[in-house]
Design an enzyme around this catalytic site. Sequence first.
Site, PDB file in Angstrom:
ATOM      1  N   ARG A 170      -9.251  -0.162  16.674  1.00  0.00           N
ATOM      2  CA  ARG A 170      -9.261   0.778  15.560  1.00  0.00           C
ATOM      3  C   ARG A 170     -10.334   0.309  14.595  1.00  0.00           C
ATOM      4  O   ARG A 170     -11.386   0.904  14.511  1.00  0.00           O
ATOM      5  CB  ARG A 170      -7.878   0.871  14.897  1.00  0.00           C
ATOM      6  CG  ARG A 170      -7.825   1.879  13.752  1.00  0.00           C
ATOM      7  CD  ARG A 170      -6.439   1.943  13.107  1.00  0.00           C
ATOM      8  NE  ARG A 170      -6.018   0.667  12.535  1.00  0.00           N
ATOM      9  CZ  ARG A 170      -4.857   0.476  11.915  1.00  0.00           C
ATOM     10  NH1 ARG A 170      -3.991   1.460  11.798  1.00  0.00           N
ATOM     11  NH2 ARG A 170      -4.553  -0.715  11.419  1.00  0.00           N
ATOM     12  N   LYS A 215       0.846  -1.208   0.000  1.00  0.00           N
ATOM     13  CA  LYS A 215       0.000   0.000   0.000  1.00  0.00           C
ATOM     14  C   LYS A 215       0.881   1.258   0.000  1.00  0.00           C
ATOM     15  O   LYS A 215       2.104   1.164   0.211  1.00  0.00           O
ATOM     16  CB  LYS A 215      -0.886  -0.025   1.244  1.00  0.00           C
ATOM     17  CG  LYS A 215      -0.067  -0.129   2.527  1.00  0.00           C
ATOM     18  CD  LYS A 215      -0.895  -0.555   3.717  1.00  0.00           C
ATOM     19  CE  LYS A 215      -0.023  -0.654   4.948  1.00  0.00           C
ATOM     20  NZ  LYS A 215      -0.790  -1.031   6.126  1.00  0.00           N
ATOM     21  N   TYR A 236      16.700  29.555   8.160  1.00  0.00           N
ATOM     22  CA  TYR A 236      15.476  30.191   8.661  1.00  0.00           C
ATOM     23  C   TYR A 236      15.451  30.230  10.181  1.00  0.00           C
ATOM     24  O   TYR A 236      15.759  29.230  10.849  1.00  0.00           O
ATOM     25  CB  TYR A 236      14.248  29.418   8.185  1.00  0.00           C
ATOM     26  CG  TYR A 236      13.879  29.668   6.744  1.00  0.00           C
ATOM     27  CD1 TYR A 236      13.569  30.949   6.297  1.00  0.00           C
ATOM     28  CD2 TYR A 236      13.819  28.613   5.838  1.00  0.00           C
ATOM     29  CE1 TYR A 236      13.213  31.161   4.970  1.00  0.00           C
ATOM     30  CE2 TYR A 236      13.454  28.819   4.514  1.00  0.00           C
ATOM     31  CZ  TYR A 236      13.156  30.105   4.090  1.00  0.00           C
ATOM     32  OH  TYR A 236      12.802  30.315   2.785  1.00  0.00           O
TER      33      TYR A 236
HETATM   34  C1  LIG Z   1       0.029  -2.004   6.592  1.00  0.00           C
HETATM   35  C2  LIG Z   1      -0.532  -3.238   7.180  1.00  0.00           C
HETATM   36  C3  LIG Z   1       0.275  -4.351   7.391  1.00  0.00           C
HETATM   37  C4  LIG Z   1       1.784  -4.312   7.225  1.00  0.00           C
HETATM   38  O1  LIG Z   1       2.327  -3.736   8.397  1.00  0.00           O
HETATM   39  P1  LIG Z   1       3.916  -3.584   8.638  1.00  0.00           P
HETATM   40  O2  LIG Z   1       4.024  -3.131  10.042  1.00  0.00           O
HETATM   41  O3  LIG Z   1       4.368  -2.559   7.662  1.00  0.00           O
HETATM   42  O4  LIG Z   1       4.520  -4.900   8.400  1.00  0.00           O
HETATM   43  C5  LIG Z   1      -0.315  -5.502   7.837  1.00  0.00           C
HETATM   44  N1  LIG Z   1      -1.650  -5.562   8.072  1.00  0.00           N
HETATM   45  C6  LIG Z   1      -2.456  -4.501   7.906  1.00  0.00           C
HETATM   46  C7  LIG Z   1      -3.905  -4.627   8.197  1.00  0.00           C
HETATM   47  C8  LIG Z   1      -1.931  -3.301   7.470  1.00  0.00           C
HETATM   48  O5  LIG Z   1      -2.738  -2.255   7.302  1.00  0.00           O
END
Ligand SMILES: *Cc1c(COP(=O)(O)O)cnc(C)c1O
Length: 358
Positions: free
Chosen positions: A130, A34, A255
Amino acid sequence: MKAATAYIQLENLVHNLNVVRTKAPNSRAWAAIKANGYGHGLLPVAKTLAAHADGFGVARLEEALALRANGIDTPILLLEGFYSAEDLPLLAEHQLHTAVHCIEQLDALERATLTTPLTVWLKVDSGMHRLGVRSEDVSHFIERLNACPNVAKPLHFMSHFGCADELENPVTNTQIAMFTAVTEGQGGECSLAASSGCFFWPDSHLDWVRPGISLYGVSSVSSLTGKELGLKPVMTMTSSLIAVRTAKKGEPVGYGARWVTDRDTNIGVVAIGYGDGYPRVAPDGTPVMVNGRSVPLVGRVSMDMLTIDLGPDAKDCVGDEVILWGEILPVEEIANHVGTIGYELVTNITSRVDLVYT
Ligand SMILES: *Cc1c(COP(=O)(O)O)cnc(C)c1O
């Protein structure tokens, strides 16, 4: 001379997946790609891993459709499921597995008219609170999903950890126990572990693991680097010196005059800033590599540039390469300075950064 350029070593993805597989040898693996492959580029990552992963996990329907449009025919799981009922025909057409975590998704599935049933992963809230169906509602969901002709049987089950990166936190064992209890005897496949689960919680491996960040060679826990876990960083973030300037003792740089020299020195100006995704909040002292040595970032990060203290005896020249993170400078170390996690740094690189695949 190259401004912000991220070199992506695709073969390291395969190495890292193999490391995950040795940790969870009896599980299949959804490779989480993702968010543009955690900043590494969705399609190059997918094409590299297609022959090695058992499937891909994505967050958005658009990501899944981009994979299908580019000939990726491995299983794809929508980790949070579909967001609108109108999307369901696309899920059927492209054979996308979907999480179901709420009553709205269940209602939509029951109302839909689909050409083929969908593979559903019932997402259980095992304690992160969540997403996911509360334990007391799980049997109701199972009953209705099993009765729904739009849902392929058997039903599968997933959940997600809230604290798996805290290696001493007993909450993870409570989550494992809860998930195991509600899925016991249901048939179907189960998935619980993301990267931290793969490496540190073997009881969570089950049928499918879902590694993400570890595939990119980055550790999911802040106390360890990817290298210490046997992983190889996939991304090396680089840029170049566009100026080397003298600065006199007592002069401020950048800055807000956040940093003031305490001796005569040489300041390097690097062509990377928050417009490229380098974090503006990076404090003085955040390490940067130039010509094989570590030098401190000094002064506030600008949109297009940042400044580093090359020291009084510097021989560095305009055009010299600068490494912001990568194999020799773990992104986890930068994240610790900045007060974030490696995930955010690699994912946040912007479209201005040139991704070069090697
Ligand atoms: C992004 C995600 C993962 C992968 O998590 P990592 O900590 O990057 O290995 C696994 N499961 C779900 C539901 C996620 O959203």
